[in-house]
Enzyme design. Sequence first.
Site, mmCIF file in Angstrom:
data_model
loop_
_atom_site.group_PDB
_atom_site.id
_atom_site.type_symbol
_atom_site.label_atom_id
_atom_site.label_comp_id
_atom_site.label_asym_id
_atom_site.label_seq_id
_atom_site.Cartn_x
_atom_site.Cartn_y
_atom_site.Cartn_z
ATOM 1 N N CYS A 2 0.835 -1.196 0.000
ATOM 2 C CA CYS A 2 0.000 0.000 0.000
ATOM 3 C C CYS A 2 0.874 1.252 0.000
ATOM 4 O O CYS A 2 2.025 1.224 0.422
ATOM 5 C CB CYS A 2 -0.928 0.081 1.204
ATOM 6 S SG CYS A 2 -1.814 -1.430 1.539
ATOM 7 N N ARG A 27 2.653 0.416 -5.592
ATOM 8 C CA ARG A 27 2.623 -0.295 -4.308
ATOM 9 C C ARG A 27 1.330 -1.074 -4.111
ATOM 10 O O ARG A 27 1.154 -1.750 -3.097
ATOM 11 C CB ARG A 27 2.790 0.698 -3.154
ATOM 12 C CG ARG A 27 4.020 1.567 -3.270
ATOM 13 C CD ARG A 27 4.079 2.569 -2.148
ATOM 14 N NE ARG A 27 4.354 1.925 -0.887
ATOM 15 C CZ ARG A 27 5.559 1.629 -0.441
ATOM 16 N NH1 ARG A 27 6.618 1.936 -1.171
ATOM 17 N NH2 ARG A 27 5.725 1.039 0.713
ATOM 18 N N TRP A 69 -3.004 -2.572 -1.498
ATOM 19 C CA TRP A 69 -2.777 -3.938 -1.973
ATOM 20 C C TRP A 69 -3.321 -4.830 -0.869
ATOM 21 O O TRP A 69 -2.812 -4.834 0.249
ATOM 22 C CB TRP A 69 -1.290 -4.199 -2.188
ATOM 23 C CG TRP A 69 -1.009 -5.551 -2.764
ATOM 24 C CD1 TRP A 69 -1.175 -5.948 -4.057
ATOM 25 C CD2 TRP A 69 -0.502 -6.696 -2.065
ATOM 26 N NE1 TRP A 69 -0.801 -7.263 -4.208
ATOM 27 C CE2 TRP A 69 -0.389 -7.745 -3.002
ATOM 28 C CE3 TRP A 69 -0.137 -6.942 -0.746
ATOM 29 C CZ2 TRP A 69 0.072 -9.010 -2.658
ATOM 30 C CZ3 TRP A 69 0.321 -8.209 -0.407
ATOM 31 C CH2 TRP A 69 0.421 -9.227 -1.352
ATOM 32 N N ASN A 93 -0.031 1.545 6.078
ATOM 33 C CA ASN A 93 0.708 0.617 5.214
ATOM 34 C C ASN A 93 1.482 -0.315 6.142
ATOM 35 O O ASN A 93 2.206 0.162 7.011
ATOM 36 C CB ASN A 93 1.658 1.422 4.313
ATOM 37 C CG ASN A 93 2.755 0.570 3.679
ATOM 38 O OD1 ASN A 93 3.865 1.036 3.489
ATOM 39 N ND2 ASN A 93 2.457 -0.662 3.354
ATOM 40 N N GLY A 94 1.294 -1.615 5.980
ATOM 41 C CA GLY A 94 1.989 -2.576 6.848
ATOM 42 C C GLY A 94 1.039 -3.690 7.247
ATOM 43 O O GLY A 94 -0.031 -3.848 6.651
ATOM 44 N N GLU A 457 13.800 -16.369 -15.346
ATOM 45 C CA GLU A 457 13.299 -15.000 -15.422
ATOM 46 C C GLU A 457 12.262 -14.871 -16.550
ATOM 47 O O GLU A 457 11.240 -14.191 -16.386
ATOM 48 C CB GLU A 457 14.471 -14.026 -15.615
ATOM 49 C CG GLU A 457 14.091 -12.573 -15.776
ATOM 50 C CD GLU A 457 13.270 -11.970 -14.627
ATOM 51 O OE1 GLU A 457 13.116 -12.627 -13.583
ATOM 52 O OE2 GLU A 457 12.757 -10.860 -14.803
ATOM 53 N N LYS A 461 8.408 -13.580 -15.914
ATOM 54 C CA LYS A 461 7.805 -12.448 -16.644
ATOM 55 C C LYS A 461 6.473 -12.869 -17.250
ATOM 56 O O LYS A 461 5.476 -12.166 -17.149
ATOM 57 C CB LYS A 461 8.705 -11.989 -17.797
ATOM 58 C CG LYS A 461 9.848 -11.035 -17.583
ATOM 59 C CD LYS A 461 9.567 -9.747 -16.945
ATOM 60 C CE LYS A 461 9.485 -9.958 -15.494
ATOM 61 N NZ LYS A 461 10.316 -9.415 -14.562
ATOM 62 N N GLU A 464 3.753 -13.352 -14.602
ATOM 63 C CA GLU A 464 3.348 -12.096 -13.970
ATOM 64 C C GLU A 464 2.317 -11.332 -14.788
ATOM 65 O O GLU A 464 1.354 -10.826 -14.239
ATOM 66 C CB GLU A 464 4.570 -11.169 -13.791
ATOM 67 C CG GLU A 464 5.435 -11.469 -12.597
ATOM 68 C CD GLU A 464 6.624 -10.517 -12.512
ATOM 69 O OE1 GLU A 464 7.400 -10.432 -13.485
ATOM 70 O OE2 GLU A 464 6.775 -9.844 -11.485
ATOM 71 N N HIS A 480 12.928 -35.737 -16.307
ATOM 72 C CA HIS A 480 12.739 -36.444 -15.038
ATOM 73 C C HIS A 480 11.363 -36.158 -14.442
ATOM 74 O O HIS A 480 11.223 -36.067 -13.220
ATOM 75 C CB HIS A 480 13.850 -36.059 -14.056
ATOM 76 C CG HIS A 480 15.209 -36.459 -14.546
ATOM 77 N ND1 HIS A 480 15.586 -37.776 -14.716
ATOM 78 C CD2 HIS A 480 16.267 -35.716 -14.952
ATOM 79 C CE1 HIS A 480 16.822 -37.828 -15.182
ATOM 80 N NE2 HIS A 480 17.262 -36.585 -15.351
ATOM 81 N N LYS A 579 4.456 -3.743 -7.026
ATOM 82 C CA LYS A 579 5.877 -3.650 -7.344
ATOM 83 C C LYS A 579 6.749 -3.733 -6.104
ATOM 84 O O LYS A 579 7.833 -4.301 -6.128
ATOM 85 C CB LYS A 579 6.146 -2.339 -8.080
ATOM 86 C CG LYS A 579 7.571 -2.240 -8.567
ATOM 87 C CD LYS A 579 7.677 -1.447 -9.813
ATOM 88 C CE LYS A 579 9.045 -1.609 -10.446
ATOM 89 N NZ LYS A 579 9.219 -2.932 -11.053
#
Length: 584
Positions: A2, A27, A69, A93-94, A457, A461, A464, A480, A579
């Site tokens: 947030c 955020r 968020w 925020n937290g 990576e 991407k 996401e 395997h 982010k």
Amino acid sequence: MCGIVGYIGKKQAAPLLKEGLKKLEYRGYDSAGIAVLGDRGLAVEKRAGRVDALSANVYGNCGIGHTRWATHGAPTAENAHPHVCGAIALVHNGIVENAHELRRECMERGEKFFSETDSEVIAHLIARAYRGDLLAAVKEGCARLVGSYALAVLAKDRREIVCARMKSPLIVGRGEDGCYAASDLAALPACSAACVLSDGDFALLNGENFTVFDAGLQPKEGEKVVFSAKEEDGALGGYRHYMRKEMAEIPLALENSCLEIGNIGDFSGFYEVLCHAEYIQIVACGTAYHAALCFEYAAEKLCRIPVEVTTAGEYRYRDPIVPKNTLCLAVSQSGETADTLAAALCAREKGAKVAAVVNVAHSSLARMADFVLPTRAGAERAVAATKSFHAQLAALYSVLRALAAARGTAAPYFSLAKEAEEALALSEKVQGWAARFAAARSVYFIGRGADYCAALEGSLKLKEISYLPSEGYAAGELKHGTLALVDGRTPVVAIVTSEALAEKTMNAVSEVRARGAGVYLITTLASLSGREGIADAVLLPPCEELYSPALTAIPLQMLAYYTALACGNDPDKPRNLAKSVTVE
Ligand code: G6P
């Protein structure tokens, strides 16, 4: 996570709060809200969805705002901040870890709750403590909290804002027309003075100035932030999305993030520690974790030093062994990722020296570390990291070169800005792959060595921003078990940059082709580009194998971008993500 903002001064607060919140949407963007104190008392507007949904038709020149968020409770208007209780309105925020028991205590006293959030309980505690002195009430309320918080609090009958910080970032500043508070410098206008609050600090803002207080409410000299007015203006510069714009900035990020690490200059203290390091541990999350894996591969191979990379969220809970002369590199774009911060602290408590590889100079990680190795990617706004990954590689490869020099090994020269420019142009062709990927059931990315790090990576991407199930796999490991999932609806992206390992990876390619998969090749090896049976290939400029992820990541990012568009998604703001992840 947030983002929170506050303003008190001569101007109308609502438009300024909205403007600030838009800059903090990285955020979280599940809901937004503002509370403004005007002639007619306190007015609150809360909405599910993005900041743009706020009308901001509330008048007064003192207010607080929030972009959320969701952690506790769905992303609804009821769960949006600000939360109001009695005379108090607050944004948080937290995470309040003891919210459950505090809430039960409040309910036993007959107090009513209107949301499912952990934050609302803070408004109750402060309202209970409030007897005309808001600063004292916030201190009393905070004393009951376990967890993390950045708070901005208003009382209906006082023209002031009180802020508090514990393990969540908060900055206060004084501008021309009043005082501001925000989770990040990016959301403050140019200020003549600005301070980062430390854990346990409080701040009191009125229209003219701000005062920072320590945990005992004694006024203190806050930690000043150098205000660089030339932070990017955030314009898209002709691009449709920040993600694509930020990819175009990769060559510059690579160039700017190469560091001169040696026994003279800014990093001489770090170099000294590096020279004596016998063991390197790296903690990081998400994309930064993958940059760390690229370094691990290159450093072990070239410098013969043991390197251990751990996802930061796992590090401290496994009670890690930190041998003597351990250097811990904590890699993070934001410098606020709660898991990375906690892991770095844990490594330091166990005796390691900590160097932060970080893109935000005033971040919590930069402030706690023994050394700072800056990445200079510039502000990154798209949630999916692109240029910051390259900046991290450039800084880490600079460490690699310094380490090699200290150990008497020659490291290949690193400068891939020109090649990255070429790679960007060559990668545009993956736009033609996107429709097939968007229709896929799942996607695999395979490679060996450094190419395996790039594969991880590439897969992250794609997940996401396109929401397609996907995995990065070591090419030799596929058979395997995971090969059972491969069929005609499973595109496989093979990354091949090592002459020595090429045929080994191509064996895995043959195996997936035999199961009907369409294979897409990303390579720096001209000898492979005409290979039979490949659906299509991106042939990148030749590149030193150790550094190849700096090039192969480009078509992978581009593939994720175009697939997200083909899926109808907003690549800049993927669902459920943020982010900067400032909660554990
Ligand atoms: C979040 C972001 C990722 C990022 C990770 C680490 O999960 O969505 O894109 O890689 O955090 O962030 P950091 O700021 O520590 O690099």
